[in-house]
Design a protein around this motif. Structure first.
Motif, short mmCIF file in Angstrom:
data_model
loop_
_atom_site.label_atom_id
_atom_site.label_comp_id
_atom_site.label_asym_id
_atom_site.label_seq_id
_atom_site.Cartn_x
_atom_site.Cartn_y
_atom_site.Cartn_z
N GLY A 76 0.83 -1.20 0.00
CA GLY A 76 0.00 0.00 0.00
C GLY A 76 0.86 1.25 0.00
O GLY A 76 2.09 1.16 0.05
N ASP A 77 0.22 2.41 -0.07
CA ASP A 77 0.93 3.68 0.00
C ASP A 77 1.08 4.07 1.47
O ASP A 77 0.10 4.43 2.14
N GLY A 78 2.31 4.02 1.94
CA GLY A 78 2.58 4.29 3.35
C GLY A 78 2.29 5.72 3.77
O GLY A 78 2.24 6.01 4.97
N PHE B 128 -0.37 7.13 3.89
CA PHE B 128 -1.61 7.15 4.68
C PHE B 128 -1.51 6.36 5.99
O PHE B 128 -2.46 6.31 6.75
N GLY B 129 -0.35 5.73 6.22
CA GLY B 129 -0.16 4.96 7.45
C GLY B 129 -1.03 3.73 7.49
O GLY B 129 -1.47 3.23 6.45
N TRP B 130 -1.28 3.23 8.71
CA TRP B 130 -2.05 2.00 8.91
C TRP B 130 -3.02 2.31 10.07
O TRP B 130 -2.79 1.91 11.21
N PRO B 131 -4.09 3.10 9.78
CA PRO B 131 -4.94 3.64 10.84
C PRO B 131 -5.53 2.59 11.77
O PRO B 131 -5.67 2.83 12.97
N PRO C 90 -0.94 12.20 7.83
CA PRO C 90 -1.55 11.01 8.43
C PRO C 90 -0.58 10.26 9.35
O PRO C 90 -1.00 9.67 10.35
N LEU C 91 0.72 10.30 9.03
CA LEU C 91 1.69 9.58 9.88
C LEU C 91 1.83 10.30 11.23
O LEU C 91 1.87 9.66 12.28
N ARG D 189 7.91 8.81 18.75
CA ARG D 189 8.99 9.32 17.90
C ARG D 189 8.81 8.86 16.46
O ARG D 189 8.46 7.69 16.22
N MET D 190 9.08 9.75 15.52
CA MET D 190 9.11 9.37 14.10
C MET D 190 10.49 9.70 13.54
O MET D 190 10.98 10.81 13.73
#
Ligand code: SAH
Length: 205
Positions: free
Chosen positions: A123-125, A127-130, A150-151, A160-161
């Motif tokens: 998938g397209d990261g 948008f993250g993994w809600p 979204p991340l 932390r990111m």
């Protein structure tokens, strides 16, 4: 590799050094490049993508400040190597790869090597993994133009990111973003060169 490339630089987190000793990096690179698997540079993994240099994997992992109980999101599964390192240091790793060929090869490899706490999806990261949010740590292994909204939303309070930001070709900055009282606090870790994040990140605003 660990002594010459990591300890001699600024990798101090004992748990990270141990995980880097344990994961068999040669199994994550193409057969023809196995003899170079532990060298101090990135390597091609097919589909025009690369597995990061060991030092960068360790530096990004150290930047997440993991203790062992964390829920982690990775964007850019690639070979699965970074996910394997994270799986030894956190409770669960969710990894998203936009290239289906790479995702379909990393998933069985991780499974067969016993990294049971890693889930890979295509998938397209951006948008993250809600469904699996919030995350204590998010690691992005491709360069985004800026931190995808979204991340940041899916980052837990205190989380932390670690993400490379900047246009490809220009210098990219590896930064750590901390979420404190809902606000982003940014620190620069290093200057880096990553493959670009594709998908939504490259669309016009
Ligand atoms: N972490 C990987 C290295 C990944 S290279 C490893 O340990 O081997 C960067 C990866 O990001 C590539 O596989 C690329 O396909 C992927 N990628 C690029 N844009 C993406 C996006 N929008 N969402 C998810 N993955 C993406």
């Amino acid at each position: 590799m660990v002594v010459e490339q990591l300890e001699s630089r600024d990798i101090r987190d004992k748990r990270v050094l141990k995980a880097m000793r344990q994961v068999p990096r040669h199994l994550f690179v193409p057969l023809s490049l196995r003899d170079r698997a532990y060298a101090d540079h990135p390597l091609p993994i097919g589909e025009d993508q690369t597995i990061s240099q060991p030092y960068i994997v360790a530096l990004m992992t150290q930047g997440l400040e993991l203790k062992g109980q964390e829920n982690i999101l990775e964007i850019g599964t690639g070979s699965g190597y970074q996910a394997a390192v994270l799986s030894l240091l956190a409770s669960h790793v969710y990894s998203i790869e936009i290239n289906a060929t790479l995702a379909e090869s990393a998933r069985p490899l991780l499974h067969n090597l016993g990294y049971a706490n890693v889930d890979v999806r295509t998938g397209d990261g951006f948008f993250g993994w809600p469904e699996k949010a919030p995350f204590d740590g998010i690691i992005v292994t491709c360069a985004a133009r800026r931190v995808p909204g979204p991340l940041f939303e899916q980052l837990k309070e205190g989380g932390r990111m670690v993400i490379p930001v900047g246009e490809t070709g220009e210098g990219q900055r590896l930064i750590r973003v901390r979420k404190l009282k809902g606000k982003a606090y940014e620190e620069e870790i290093s200057l880096v060169m990553f493959v670009p994040m594709v998908g939504q990140d490259k669309k016009k605003d």
